[in-house]
Scaffold this active site. Structure first.
Site, PDB file in Angstrom:
ATOM      1  N   ASN A 255       0.697  -1.233   0.093  1.00  0.00           N
ATOM      2  CA  ASN A 255       0.076  -0.015  -0.053  1.00  0.00           C
ATOM      3  C   ASN A 255       0.803   1.312  -0.100  1.00  0.00           C
ATOM      4  O   ASN A 255       1.956   1.162   0.573  1.00  0.00           O
ATOM      5  CB  ASN A 255      -1.115   0.097   1.280  1.00  0.00           C
TER       6      ASN A 255
ATOM      7  N   HIS B  33       0.824   5.012   1.498  1.00  0.00           N
ATOM      8  CA  HIS B  33       0.033   5.653   2.219  1.00  0.00           C
ATOM      9  C   HIS B  33       0.565   7.178   2.565  1.00  0.00           C
ATOM     10  O   HIS B  33       1.783   7.343   2.857  1.00  0.00           O
ATOM     11  CB  HIS B  33       0.042   5.146   3.734  1.00  0.00           C
TER      12      HIS B  33
ATOM     13  N   SER C 125       4.440   6.829   2.869  1.00  0.00           N
ATOM     14  CA  SER C 125       5.074   5.682   3.085  1.00  0.00           C
ATOM     15  C   SER C 125       4.673   4.510   2.060  1.00  0.00           C
ATOM     16  O   SER C 125       3.425   4.263   1.994  1.00  0.00           O
ATOM     17  CB  SER C 125       4.861   5.259   4.535  1.00  0.00           C
TER      18      SER C 125
ATOM     19  N   ASP D  27      -2.914   0.044   8.351  1.00  0.00           N
ATOM     20  CA  ASP D  27      -1.657   1.143   7.931  1.00  0.00           C
ATOM     21  C   ASP D  27      -0.553   0.684   9.064  1.00  0.00           C
ATOM     22  O   ASP D  27       0.253   1.472   9.494  1.00  0.00           O
ATOM     23  CB  ASP D  27      -2.056   2.581   7.994  1.00  0.00           C
TER      24      ASP D  27
HETATM   25  N1  NHR Z   1      -6.335  -3.228   5.017  1.00  0.00           N
HETATM   26  C1  NHR Z   1      -5.774  -3.836   6.089  1.00  0.00           C
HETATM   27  N2  NHR Z   1      -6.184  -4.910   6.411  1.00  0.00           N
HETATM   28  N3  NHR Z   1      -4.554  -3.300   6.318  1.00  0.00           N
HETATM   29  C2  NHR Z   1      -4.188  -2.102   5.896  1.00  0.00           C
HETATM   30  O1  NHR Z   1      -3.092  -1.691   6.321  1.00  0.00           O
HETATM   31  C3  NHR Z   1      -4.844  -1.417   4.648  1.00  0.00           C
HETATM   32  C4  NHR Z   1      -6.164  -2.063   4.439  1.00  0.00           C
HETATM   33  C5  NHR Z   1      -7.167  -1.559   3.531  1.00  0.00           C
HETATM   34  C6  NHR Z   1      -6.520  -0.175   2.870  1.00  0.00           C
HETATM   35  C7  NHR Z   1      -5.257   1.762   2.793  1.00  0.00           C
HETATM   36  C8  NHR Z   1      -5.195   2.916   4.006  1.00  0.00           C
HETATM   37  C9  NHR Z   1      -4.531   4.119   3.557  1.00  0.00           C
HETATM   38  O2  NHR Z   1      -3.642   3.974   3.007  1.00  0.00           O
HETATM   39  C10 NHR Z   1      -5.319   0.200   3.386  1.00  0.00           C
HETATM   40  C11 NHR Z   1      -4.630  -0.141   4.417  1.00  0.00           C
HETATM   41  C12 NHR Z   1      -9.185   3.009   3.856  1.00  0.00           C
HETATM   42  C13 NHR Z   1      -9.178   3.554   5.346  1.00  0.00           C
HETATM   43  C14 NHR Z   1     -10.651   3.597   5.892  1.00  0.00           C
HETATM   44  O3  NHR Z   1     -11.009   3.964   6.860  1.00  0.00           O
HETATM   45  C15 NHR Z   1      -8.137   3.492   6.038  1.00  0.00           C
HETATM   46  C16 NHR Z   1      -6.999   3.376   5.636  1.00  0.00           C
HETATM   47  C17 NHR Z   1      -6.618   2.836   4.272  1.00  0.00           C
HETATM   48  C18 NHR Z   1      -7.855   2.675   3.456  1.00  0.00           C
HETATM   49  N4  NHR Z   1     -12.033   3.404   4.876  1.00  0.00           N
HETATM   50  C19 NHR Z   1     -13.271   3.551   5.251  1.00  0.00           C
HETATM   51  C20 NHR Z   1     -13.736   2.145   5.787  1.00  0.00           C
HETATM   52  O4  NHR Z   1     -14.527   2.224   6.557  1.00  0.00           O
HETATM   53  C21 NHR Z   1     -13.913   4.022   4.214  1.00  0.00           C
HETATM   54  C22 NHR Z   1     -13.605   5.408   3.791  1.00  0.00           C
HETATM   55  C23 NHR Z   1     -14.566   5.548   2.317  1.00  0.00           C
HETATM   56  O5  NHR Z   1     -14.856   4.657   1.651  1.00  0.00           O
HETATM   57  O6  NHR Z   1     -14.101   6.755   1.863  1.00  0.00           O
HETATM   58  O7  NHR Z   1     -13.396   0.954   4.898  1.00  0.00           O
HETATM   59  O8  NHR Z   1      -5.031   5.377   4.287  1.00  0.00           O
HETATM   60  C1  GAR Z   2      -3.037   9.181  -2.682  1.00  0.00           C
HETATM   61  O1  GAR Z   2      -2.434  10.329  -2.148  1.00  0.00           O
HETATM   62  C2  GAR Z   2      -2.897   7.989  -1.723  1.00  0.00           C
HETATM   63  O2  GAR Z   2      -1.608   8.011  -1.107  1.00  0.00           O
HETATM   64  C3  GAR Z   2      -4.107   8.055  -0.909  1.00  0.00           C
HETATM   65  O3  GAR Z   2      -4.977   8.709  -1.709  1.00  0.00           O
HETATM   66  C4  GAR Z   2      -4.375   9.174  -2.750  1.00  0.00           C
HETATM   67  C5  GAR Z   2      -4.940   8.617  -3.920  1.00  0.00           C
HETATM   68  O4  GAR Z   2      -4.673   9.186  -5.179  1.00  0.00           O
HETATM   69  N1  GAR Z   2      -4.294   6.780  -0.380  1.00  0.00           N
HETATM   70  C6  GAR Z   2      -5.378   6.666   0.840  1.00  0.00           C
HETATM   71  O5  GAR Z   2      -5.447   7.795   1.372  1.00  0.00           O
HETATM   72  C7  GAR Z   2      -5.547   5.404   1.292  1.00  0.00           C
HETATM   73  N2  GAR Z   2      -6.602   5.302   2.257  1.00  0.00           N
HETATM   74  P1  GAR Z   2      -4.737   8.396  -6.787  1.00  0.00           P
HETATM   75  O6  GAR Z   2      -5.939   7.790  -6.754  1.00  0.00           O
HETATM   76  O7  GAR Z   2      -4.342   9.647  -7.464  1.00  0.00           O
HETATM   77  O8  GAR Z   2      -3.387   7.476  -6.527  1.00  0.00           O
END
Ligand code: NHR
Ligand code: GAR
Length: 223
Positions: free
Chosen positions: A112, A114, A141, A150
């Site tokens: 991922n 982040h 990261s 994360d």
């Molecule tokens: N899944 C796991 N098990 N572990 C990780 O480290 C993950 C993952 C899924 C996605 C990306 C992450 C980021 O880079 C990621 C890492 C979504 C949320 C979130 O709260 C948090 C972190 C990340 C991605 N999503 C809400 C939910 O309830 C929905 C938000 C929306 O749909 O707009 O899933 O930040």
């Molecule tokens: C990027 O900044 C990525 O790191 C972040 O969303 C943006 C996506 O842009 N990811 C998250 O916040 C995951 N929860 P992109 O669609 O243009 O790659």
């Protein structure tokens, strides 16, 4: 020519897809060690789907709104991914949290990107939170995905300064530019067999990464 076949990669997106584009561009380069085989979005309106089609890559949708039963989304996503037999699943702006069964299925094969210097600012809305916290540096990261949101081992980070007049948008743009450098870098390392996940952390070139590698803006990227 006795080049290894490129590693098949499936990219998961939810939106714009600029990180997907960086991966598509890198995979189109001469002798790239990986190839983007499919792009899957949980949102049918994601602009990144069009980027995939333009690159000639299958673009598919697994709509989370139609899959509300517990585990249904993860199971459908997994079935869709499986058809492409990827060696790596790359989350690129993917916004759905993945359950333990899904993460377990691809253990050590999910990365991922982040938008923060983990372990700072896990979760969403990182740029606004970084500004509120008054940090002088921010960044992005690449990490292995584990059950802990994360929280998986970090591979590489890019740091950028926070400037006095920044708002979340200007800061996000500065970070995003660096995301586009470090994500293809990490995926290349993985595809070359240099990067892997071990029980005690991420390993690169036979050495455990006690701290993440750091790339500075403008500098030549390592390896
Ligand atoms: N899944 C796991 N098990 N572990 C990780 O480290 C993950 C993952 C899924 C996605 C990306 C992450 C980021 O880079 C990621 C890492 C979504 C949320 C979130 O709260 C948090 C972190 C990340 C991605 N999503 C809400 C939910 O309830 C929905 C938000 C929306 O749909 O707009 O899933 O930040
Ligand atoms: C990027 O900044 C990525 O790191 C972040 O969303 C943006 C996506 O842009 N990811 C998250 O916040 C995951 N929860 P992109 O669609 O243009 O790659």
């Amino acid at each position: 020519m006795s080049e290894r076949a490129p590693l098949p990669v499936v990219v998961l997106i939810s939106g714009r897809g600029s990180n997907l584009q960086a991966l598509l561009d890198a995979s189109a380069a001469d002798a790239a060690p990986f190839s983007v085989r499919a792009v899957i979005s949980n949102r049918p309106e994601a602009a990144g789907l069009e980027r995939a089609r333009r690159a000639g890559v299958p673009a598919e949708v697994v709509d989370h709104r139609a899959l509300r039963a517990p585990g249904a989304f993860d199971a459908a996503l997994r079935a869709t991914i499986e058809r492409h037999s990827p060696g790596l699943v790359a989350l690129a702006g993917f916004m759905r949290i993945l359950g333990p069964a899904f993460v377990g299925r691809y253990h050590g094969r999910i990365l991922n990107i982040h938008p923060s210097l983990l372990p700072e600012f896990r979760g969403l809305d990182t740029h606004r939170r970084a500004l509120q916290a008054g940090v002088s540096e921010h960044g992005a990261s690449v990490h292995f995905v584990t059950e802990e949101l994360d929280g998986g081992p970090i591979v590489v980070q890019a740091r950028v300064p926070v400037l006095p007049d920044d708002d979340p948008e200007t800061l996000a743009a500065r970070v995003l530019e660096q995301e586009h450098r470090i994500y293809p870098l990490a995926v290349r390392w993985f595809a070359d067999g240099r990067l892997r996940l071990e029980p005690d952390g991420a390993w690169l070139d036979g050495r455990r990464l006690d701290r993440p590698l750091t790339v500075h803006p403008g500098a030549e990227a390592p390896g």
